[in-house]
Design a protein around this motif. Sequence first.
Motif, PDB file in Angstrom:
ATOM      1  N   CYS A   1      25.284  38.460  39.766  1.00 60.58           N
ATOM      2  CA  CYS A   1      25.082  39.749  40.637  1.00 60.58           C
ATOM      3  C   CYS A   1      26.759  40.081  40.112  1.00 60.58           C
ATOM      4  O   CYS A   1      26.624  41.646  40.166  1.00 60.58           O
ATOM      5  CB  CYS A   1      26.731  39.470  41.553  1.00 60.58           C
ATOM      6  SG  CYS A   1      28.019  38.120  40.968  1.00 60.58           S
TER       7      CYS A   1
ATOM      8  N   CYS B   1      29.445  33.224  38.750  1.00 59.60           N
ATOM      9  CA  CYS B   1      30.794  33.220  38.924  1.00 59.60           C
ATOM     10  C   CYS B   1      31.141  31.968  40.117  1.00 59.60           C
ATOM     11  O   CYS B   1      32.035  31.857  39.897  1.00 59.60           O
ATOM     12  CB  CYS B   1      30.526  34.689  39.970  1.00 59.60           C
ATOM     13  SG  CYS B   1      29.985  35.151  41.555  1.00 59.60           S
TER      14      CYS B   1
ATOM     15  N   GLU C   1      29.178  40.061  49.447  1.00 60.27           N
ATOM     16  CA  GLU C   1      29.074  41.084  50.558  1.00 60.27           C
ATOM     17  C   GLU C   1      28.236  41.702  51.777  1.00 60.27           C
ATOM     18  O   GLU C   1      29.433  41.688  52.441  1.00 60.27           O
ATOM     19  CB  GLU C   1      30.017  42.181  49.500  1.00 60.27           C
ATOM     20  CG  GLU C   1      31.006  42.332  48.836  1.00 60.27           C
ATOM     21  CD  GLU C   1      31.233  43.282  47.193  1.00 60.27           C
ATOM     22  OE1 GLU C   1      30.861  43.827  47.907  1.00 60.27           O
ATOM     23  OE2 GLU C   1      32.351  42.250  46.723  1.00 60.27           O
TER      24      GLU C   1
ATOM     25  N   PRO D   1      30.022  38.967  32.513  1.00 60.50           N
ATOM     26  CA  PRO D   1      29.523  39.057  33.967  1.00 60.50           C
ATOM     27  C   PRO D   1      28.827  37.904  34.761  1.00 60.50           C
ATOM     28  O   PRO D   1      28.182  36.903  33.151  1.00 60.50           O
ATOM     29  CB  PRO D   1      28.042  40.345  33.249  1.00 60.50           C
ATOM     30  CG  PRO D   1      28.364  40.044  31.552  1.00 60.50           C
ATOM     31  CD  PRO D   1      29.374  39.392  31.325  1.00 60.50           C
ATOM     32  N   CYS D   2      28.514  37.418  35.799  1.00 59.87           N
ATOM     33  CA  CYS D   2      27.670  36.486  36.132  1.00 59.87           C
ATOM     34  C   CYS D   2      26.204  36.711  36.369  1.00 59.87           C
ATOM     35  O   CYS D   2      26.079  37.931  36.440  1.00 59.87           O
ATOM     36  CB  CYS D   2      27.836  36.577  37.575  1.00 59.87           C
ATOM     37  SG  CYS D   2      27.480  35.741  38.762  1.00 59.87           S
TER      38      CYS D   2
ATOM     39  N   LYS E   1      29.160  40.620  38.117  1.00 62.46           N
ATOM     40  CA  LYS E   1      30.472  40.905  38.543  1.00 62.46           C
ATOM     41  C   LYS E   1      31.291  39.940  37.445  1.00 62.46           C
ATOM     42  O   LYS E   1      30.596  38.825  36.599  1.00 62.46           O
ATOM     43  CB  LYS E   1      30.945  40.098  39.806  1.00 62.46           C
ATOM     44  CG  LYS E   1      30.847  40.995  40.915  1.00 62.46           C
ATOM     45  CD  LYS E   1      32.420  41.501  41.600  1.00 62.46           C
ATOM     46  CE  LYS E   1      31.406  42.275  43.609  1.00 62.46           C
ATOM     47  NZ  LYS E   1      31.233  41.172  44.058  1.00 62.46           N
ATOM     48  N   ASP E   2      32.348  40.193  37.405  1.00 56.73           N
ATOM     49  CA  ASP E   2      33.040  39.127  36.334  1.00 56.73           C
ATOM     50  C   ASP E   2      32.810  37.457  37.032  1.00 56.73           C
ATOM     51  O   ASP E   2      32.753  37.145  37.736  1.00 56.73           O
ATOM     52  CB  ASP E   2      34.124  39.620  35.935  1.00 56.73           C
ATOM     53  CG  ASP E   2      34.936  40.406  35.282  1.00 56.73           C
ATOM     54  OD1 ASP E   2      34.034  40.897  34.395  1.00 56.73           O
ATOM     55  OD2 ASP E   2      35.289  41.132  34.595  1.00 56.73           O
TER      56      ASP E   2
ATOM     57  N   CYS F   1      26.675  31.466  44.114  1.00 57.47           N
ATOM     58  CA  CYS F   1      26.098  32.998  44.028  1.00 57.47           C
ATOM     59  C   CYS F   1      24.748  33.649  44.681  1.00 57.47           C
ATOM     60  O   CYS F   1      23.680  33.199  44.046  1.00 57.47           O
ATOM     61  CB  CYS F   1      26.550  33.976  42.671  1.00 57.47           C
ATOM     62  SG  CYS F   1      26.280  35.307  42.882  1.00 57.47           S
TER      63      CYS F   1
ATOM     64  N   ASP G   1      25.389  43.886  46.566  1.00 58.61           N
ATOM     65  CA  ASP G   1      25.805  42.661  45.865  1.00 58.61           C
ATOM     66  C   ASP G   1      25.459  42.126  47.990  1.00 58.61           C
ATOM     67  O   ASP G   1      27.064  41.697  48.535  1.00 58.61           O
ATOM     68  CB  ASP G   1      26.882  42.840  45.362  1.00 58.61           C
ATOM     69  CG  ASP G   1      27.617  41.380  45.359  1.00 58.61           C
ATOM     70  OD1 ASP G   1      27.449  40.581  46.147  1.00 58.61           O
ATOM     71  OD2 ASP G   1      28.523  41.490  44.478  1.00 58.61           O
TER      72      ASP G   1
END
Length: 172
Positions: A77, A131, A148, A73-74, A79-80, A135, A145
């Motif tokens: 955030c 990520c 987004e 994970p980042c 996420k991967d 980021c 997030d």
Amino acid sequence: MGAVTDTLDLVGLRLSAGEGRRLELQTRVSGFSLGGESYVAEPEVVPVLLDISRMLGNGYALSLRFAASLAGPCVRCLKDAALQVEVQAREVDRPGGGEELSSPYVQDETLDLAAWAHDAFVLALPTQVLCRADCAGLCSVCAIDLNEAGPDHTHERAPDPRWAKLSELKLD
Ligand SMILES: [Zn+2]
Ligand SMILES: [Zn+2]
């Protein structure tokens, strides 16, 4: 896929003093945790380039190179993040040479290649796993997030408690 080398018998190479050899091996880089999150190297079994020189006198100079990607994970955030990591490391092991010339990965002329590759991989990581470099992370208020939600995402600022007190005052 060829054999996986976790440990390597340096004596078995039968190097004479001053002689060197380059080996192309595969070793396993085991997963680890950073800041409470789990990370793995991909591929877990990674091709490595190992240069071994038998020093004059005694002992070995070792150099290790490989590239692998980090998956996990980042930190901003969650996420991967997939990060390409280039690893270059050196070790010297000279028996009787004192602590500085004693490699923790060489015991009785056996190299713990997997442990060395693992530690060198972790040391080669950036201080923050992201990520991507820019980021935007998660909103500190609602945890959306921000990558987004975009730069326009804001919240009404909570009213300043001093103003709340003032508004309680009856002015007439
Ligand atoms: Zn991120
Ligand atoms: Zn928000």
